[in-house]
Motif scaffolding. Structure first.
Motif, short mmCIF file in Angstrom:
data_model
loop_
_atom_site.label_atom_id
_atom_site.label_comp_id
_atom_site.label_asym_id
_atom_site.label_seq_id
_atom_site.Cartn_x
_atom_site.Cartn_y
_atom_site.Cartn_z
N PHE A 16 -46.05 32.17 11.98
CA PHE A 16 -47.53 32.54 11.30
C PHE A 16 -46.20 33.87 10.01
CE2 PHE A 16 -50.34 30.09 14.50
CZ PHE A 16 -50.68 29.79 13.56
N LEU A 19 -44.60 32.55 7.85
CA LEU A 19 -46.03 31.61 6.33
C LEU A 19 -46.25 32.81 5.83
CD1 LEU A 19 -47.98 29.99 5.56
CD2 LEU A 19 -49.75 29.88 7.33
N GLY A 20 -46.57 33.75 6.31
CA GLY A 20 -47.27 35.00 5.58
C GLY A 20 -46.50 35.83 5.01
N VAL A 177 -47.68 26.51 4.08
CA VAL A 177 -49.16 25.80 4.54
C VAL A 177 -47.91 24.74 5.43
CG1 VAL A 177 -50.71 25.28 5.50
CG2 VAL A 177 -50.64 27.28 4.71
N THR A 180 -44.74 24.84 7.66
CA THR A 180 -44.76 25.76 9.13
C THR A 180 -45.98 24.89 9.97
OG1 THR A 180 -45.34 27.55 7.38
CG2 THR A 180 -46.85 27.63 10.10
#
Length: 477
Positions: A16, A19-20, A177, A180
């Motif tokens: 995450f 991803l961010g 996304v 991920t």
């Protein structure tokens, strides 16, 4: 929380975060890239506007920018969208007349950020400029007659640019996304890949603590887990060997102690029942058995002290050759009583070593007694048995060599001779040889003095024992 759940949670949090970071970097990079693209496009249009103004000033001379009609300025500003008059062969007045007759289109976003200034920098048309804004000079010959001012774009304003940037941002975000999610789907088999050897090792360690030293792991990996599996197998094998050695040690001690105790008990019972007379001869036999038992207990005590590192050594500088000669003199009666011959080959010089006199004497006595006990006085061919002792100086060490005649030792037994209680004839009792502790004690004394011991088959037909001890230079008194 189990290690599987911890690992998956950690990797998901990491995913995450990645991803961010990807989404933020995509947004930032895309925004900066689009602004750079729009700025380069505006710079090209600004260059065309500069060319168009210079063409207009050359064909319709004016002395100041303020003399350029506003409608002409607006037309030239509009023409710069696609037309560069330096590359157009149609006269400027024709183009302007044609364009002036048409209804002017509403100003676009670029036109609202461009200003016309006179040669002194005073605003003529367009928005006000800051000192940091871009300015381009417009020449009439070699004379500056006007300036173009340009406001850099800080945010996307045109719908086409905004829609393109949004589309690209969505595509990049969706790609991040998707990557991920695929990474998260791979976490389960990845967790199994790391957890399976850990679980196998944990189960094997439980079995090891329960006393099952036969457990082995399949070392089929080439990574650090494979090295850990091989280390565990080596540990398990070592512990199993130590357990077997301990069991054998206890069994051998029990056997060696039981033999003289059985003789003592039987002799005392026979004399008590009147089967044997209680005379000096029988008492001497009892005394001999007690002596054998005392020697066995002393050997066990010395060996146990050596194993735990409690054996005391009082090191000092001494002459090893002198010590050897003393031991040989004390053992000569036993050698003659056995009917053996002694051959000496000692170099005529001193051999200074740093060692414990008592322990080295014990070592030499054990070595000679071992040769006396296990050498036949007469060989099969009728030749007398004998022992050869050599002492020579090597490079930084002394070399002690003790050889004897038959019987010899099998090749597979040579490396086991220094193990406690090992004897080539398991049925032999302490009277015909020993308990198998002599050479084990010798090895520990040699190692404590920084030396090494080697055992080989002798060319004389028996055993060849070689000992190397470091020598030292005698300290001046």
């Amino acid at each position: 929380m189990g290690i599987r759940l911890k690992l998956i949670t950690l990797l998901m949090l990491f995913g995450f975060l990645v991803l961010g970071a990807l989404i933020w970097s995509n947004q930032y990079v895309l925004h900066s890239t689009m602004l750079q693209y729009v700025d380069q496009r505006d710079q090209q249009r600004l260059q065309r506007l500069q060319n168009n103004l210079q063409v207009y000033l050359q064909e319709i001379p004016t002395e100041h920018a303020a003399q350029i009609p506003e409608n002409v300025w607006l037309k030239l500003l509009t023409l710069s969208h696609r037309i560069d008059l330096t590359q157009n062969y149609i006269p400027i007045d024709v183009i302007l007349k044609y364009r002036l007759k048409r209804r002017p289109p509403p100003p676009d976003e670029f036109e609202s950020r461009v200003s016309l200034l006179d040669a002194n920098g005073q605003l003529v048309y367009g928005p006000l400029l800051d000192a940091s804004e871009v300015r381009m000079a417009v020449y009439d010959g070699n004379q500056i007659v006007a300036q173009l001012g340009y406001h850099h774009l800080k945010e996307l304003t045109e719908r086409a640019d905004i829609e393109f940037a949004d589309t690209q941002s969505k595509m990049l975000s969706q790609g991040a996304v998707l990557i991920t999610l695929l990474a998260l789907l791979l976490l389960w088999p990845l967790a199994n890949h790391f957890l399976t050897p850990i679980r196998q090792l944990a189960d094997a360690l439980k079995a090891l603590t329960a006393g099952d030293f036969s457990r082995r792991l399949s070392a089929n990996r080439s990574d650090e887990f494979g090295a850990l599996q091989r280390d565990f197998n080596y540990l398990s094998k070592t512990l199993q060997a130590a357990q077997n050695s301990r069991n054998q040690w206890i069994a051998d001690i029990s056997h060696e102690l039981r033999t003289p105790l059985t003789v003592l008990s039987g002799s005392i019972e026979a004399m008590r029942d009147g089967i044997r007379p209680l005379d000096k001869e029988n008492l001497q036999r009892l005394s001999d058995e007690v002596g054998l038992l005392n020697r066995l207990i002393e050997d066990l005590y010395q060996l146990s002290l050596s194993d735990v590192g409690a054996l005391q050594y009082r090191m000092k500088c001494l002459d090893f050759k002198d010590l050897l000669e003393q031991v040989l003199r004390s053992q000569k009666p036993a050698i003659g009583e056995k009917g053996l011959a002694l051959d000496l080959n000692l170099e005529n010089e001193r051999f200074w070593v740093k060692g414990d006199e008592g322990r080295l004497t014990q070592m030499l006595n054990n070595l000679l007694q071992n040769s006396i006990n296990y050498t036949d006085s007469m060989s099969d061919n009728g030749r007398k048995g004998w022992i050869r002792v050599s002492l020579q100086k090597g490079t930084g060490s002394l070399n002690l060599r003790i050889e004897d005649t038959a019987p010899g030792v099998e090749e597979e037994h040579l490396r086991k001779l220094t193990e406690r209680f090992f004897r080539t004839e398991p049925s032999r009792n302490r009277r015909s040889g020993g308990a198998g502790l002599g050479l084990s004690i010798v090895r520990r004394i040699v190692e404590a003095h920084g030396g090494k011991i080697l055992l080989n088959a002798s060319e004389l037909g028996g055993l060849d024992i070689r000992i190397e001890l470091p020598i030292m230079i005698k300290e001046t008194e």
